[in-house]
Every structure is written in structure tokens, then in C-alpha cells.
Design a protein around this motif. Structure first.
Motif, PDB file in Angstrom:
ATOM      1  N   TYR A  43       0.789  -1.238   0.000  1.00  0.00           N
ATOM      2  CA  TYR A  43       0.000   0.000   0.000  1.00  0.00           C
ATOM      3  C   TYR A  43       0.816   1.281   0.000  1.00  0.00           C
ATOM      4  O   TYR A  43       0.314   2.342  -0.371  1.00  0.00           O
ATOM      5  CB  TYR A  43      -0.948   0.012   1.206  1.00  0.00           C
ATOM      6  CG  TYR A  43      -1.947  -1.112   1.184  1.00  0.00           C
ATOM      7  CD1 TYR A  43      -2.934  -1.169   0.208  1.00  0.00           C
ATOM      8  CD2 TYR A  43      -1.906  -2.135   2.138  1.00  0.00           C
ATOM      9  CE1 TYR A  43      -3.867  -2.212   0.182  1.00  0.00           C
ATOM     10  CE2 TYR A  43      -2.822  -3.177   2.124  1.00  0.00           C
ATOM     11  CZ  TYR A  43      -3.800  -3.202   1.141  1.00  0.00           C
ATOM     12  OH  TYR A  43      -4.703  -4.233   1.117  1.00  0.00           O
ATOM     13  N   ILE A  46       0.620   3.095   5.686  1.00  0.00           N
ATOM     14  CA  ILE A  46      -0.150   2.298   6.642  1.00  0.00           C
ATOM     15  C   ILE A  46      -0.315   3.057   7.963  1.00  0.00           C
ATOM     16  O   ILE A  46       0.383   4.045   8.227  1.00  0.00           O
ATOM     17  CB  ILE A  46       0.504   0.920   6.900  1.00  0.00           C
ATOM     18  CG1 ILE A  46       1.983   1.067   7.347  1.00  0.00           C
ATOM     19  CG2 ILE A  46       0.421   0.050   5.656  1.00  0.00           C
ATOM     20  CD1 ILE A  46       2.184   1.225   8.819  1.00  0.00           C
ATOM     21  N   ARG A 103      -4.248  -0.666   6.548  1.00  0.00           N
ATOM     22  CA  ARG A 103      -4.072   0.136   5.339  1.00  0.00           C
ATOM     23  C   ARG A 103      -4.560   1.556   5.600  1.00  0.00           C
ATOM     24  O   ARG A 103      -5.616   1.771   6.178  1.00  0.00           O
ATOM     25  CB  ARG A 103      -4.875  -0.471   4.192  1.00  0.00           C
ATOM     26  CG  ARG A 103      -4.884   0.372   2.939  1.00  0.00           C
ATOM     27  CD  ARG A 103      -5.914  -0.139   1.946  1.00  0.00           C
ATOM     28  NE  ARG A 103      -6.003   0.730   0.786  1.00  0.00           N
ATOM     29  CZ  ARG A 103      -6.911   0.616  -0.157  1.00  0.00           C
ATOM     30  NH1 ARG A 103      -7.836  -0.341  -0.070  1.00  0.00           N
ATOM     31  NH2 ARG A 103      -6.936   1.442  -1.186  1.00  0.00           N
TER      32      ARG A 103
END
Length: 251
Positions: A43, A46, A103
């Protein structure tokens, strides 16, 4: 049957059991060195937070800036790590304190400040769950957390937040409807495991594309947050739910 605890991690795992809610849940894992590197690679940004704390305490953001630099933000303070060994040591220390990793959702913003939502869902004895209030919490300048006390942010109505955000071209009624639908699903999913709960404060978010996310669910939310709105009708409605005889809570 042993009573389930009310940690963020436990509630996330229960919500994840619902196939209908999977699209609304940001990927979350127990913090380990392995889960950190997997998710930061996936991602690029985070959130790490304690599984048992509330009010935004202990929440940090880690963002990959380039191939060798990671920025850590704690409150308004930022620092950078350029060596894996230093960042690994930092993560291992955090992992000892029962943290989860999640996330980071690209939150919609008001004046470049991220906002998330508090959606109140309540029920009376032998009655279905009902959405009784919604508001937006706008982070203070330079902060990633929207907690009003920690970030000196502000509470605004959801309609105000939508009007002055990237989502202003979307139909507000549709967004309200989607939030209500997801919030009610979450309450219905959790309630069989926590039969004594009749009030849930669901922290939700809208990303920059208008997608609905569940951040976490609180069983002892502050109703007084709604007194910061000009319109007090939602607060009065929520208070009325507390006047009915409560279900005995097992501690």
C-alpha cells in the motif's frame, strides 16, 4: 462460553466474517515485522495503532517516500528512517505493545485536512438497529488523526464536510444512504457476539472517490460530540435511547 473481548482486533475479525462487509474493511493485521513489510510494500502507506486504546492515542502513520526513505508521523511530529535496521527496530518495539496495522485510506479532505465520520447506531429493547446520528471530524492542521482533543480538530455536520470536500459533486443523499447501509450491516454483524451492546459509535470514512470504509467500532462512544453541532436534534434522539431499561452488561 467465554465472553469475547472488545479489542479493535477482535471486532475486526468478527466484521471480516461477513462477505457483505469485506469491501468496506481496510486490510488489517496483527503487527509483526513480516506483516509490516508486506503491507507497506503493498500500500505504500499504513497506520499502526494499539488494539485496546481509544481516542486516537498511540496512532502513527508510516509512509514510503522513495526506495529507501520511510516517514513516520506521530501526532504532528514527523521523522524519517533511511535504514532498514532502524525502522525494523522501531517496528519491533511497537509490536511488543499489542498493536495492529491497517491500510491507510486516502481520506476525503476539507481545506486539505482529512476527515472521517462518527455514525451512531442504536437499538431499543427488542427493536432493530437504527442510525441515530452522523457527524464529521476534521483533523487539526498537520495531523492525521481526527480526534478533536488530540489534533485540535473540529466537528462539523456531514453535509458541511461533503459540500467543501472533493465529494461535493456527488449526491449527498446517496452517500448518506451508503453510510447508513454499511453501519447497520456492521451493527447486525457484531450484535450476536455482544448481546449487551445497544449503542455503537462506528468510525467510518469516505475516500476521495466516495467509497465507504469502516475504520473501527466503539461500544462506549461519547454522545457529547454531537453537542458541538448547531443542530442538537441528533443528540436528543440518541439520549432518548438511553432512557429505556438497559440490558444487563456482563463485565
Amino acid at each position: 462460553m467465554t465472553k469475547l473481548n472488545t479489542s479493535k482486533w477482535t471486532k475486526y475479525k468478527l466484521l471480516r466474517k461477513s462477505s457483505k462487509l469485506s469491501v468496506n474493511l481496510p486490510e488489517t493485521a496483527w503487527l509483526r515485522e513480516s506483516s509490516f513489510w508486506r503491507m507497506i510494500k503493498k500500500y505504500g502507506e499504513i497506520i499502526i495503532k494499539p488494539t485496546g486504546s481509544y481516542g486516537g492515542n498511540g496512532v502513527i502513520r508510516i509512509k514510503k517516500m522513495d526506495s529507501s526513505t520511510y516517514e513516520v508521523q506521530d501526532g504532528a511530529a514527523k521523522k524519517s528512517f533511511t535504514q532498514y535496521s532502524q525502522l525494523n527496530a522501531y517496528i519491533k518495539k511497537k509490536a511488543l505493545n499489542n498493536n495492529i496495522i491497517q491500510r491507510r485510506i486516502p481520506l476525503a479532505t476539507v481545506n486539505d485536512r482529512p476527515f472521517d465520520l462518527r455514525v451512531m447506531v442504536q437499538r431499543r429493547l427488542d427493536s432493530p438497529w437504527e442510525v441515530t446520528g452522523k457527524l464529521a471530524k476534521v483533523a487539526g492542521k498537520g495531523f492525521i488523526v481526527t480526534n478533536i482533543r488530540l489534533s485540535s480538530g473540529k466537528v462539523v455536520s456531514l453535509d458541511y464536510a461533503l459540500k467543501y470536500s472533493e465529494l461535493k459533486k456527488m449526491r449527498a443523499a446517496d452517500l448518506h444512504s451508503q453510510l447508513d447501509k454499511v453501519a447497520l450491516k456492521a451493527a447486525q454483524q457484531l450484535s450476536p457476539y455482544y448481546s449487551w451492546v445497544r449503542t455503537m459509535g462506528i468510525d467510518m470514512a469516505l475516500d476521495k472517490e466516495g467509497n465507504v470504509w469502516i475504520i473501527e467500532v466503539n461500544f462506549a462512544p461519547m454522545l457529547e460530540l454531537f453537542l458541538k453541532l448547531k443542530d442538537k436534534s441528533m443528540f436528543q434522539k440518541m439520549k432518548s435511547f438511553h432512557k429505556s431499561k438497559p440490558i444487563n452488561r456482563v463485565n
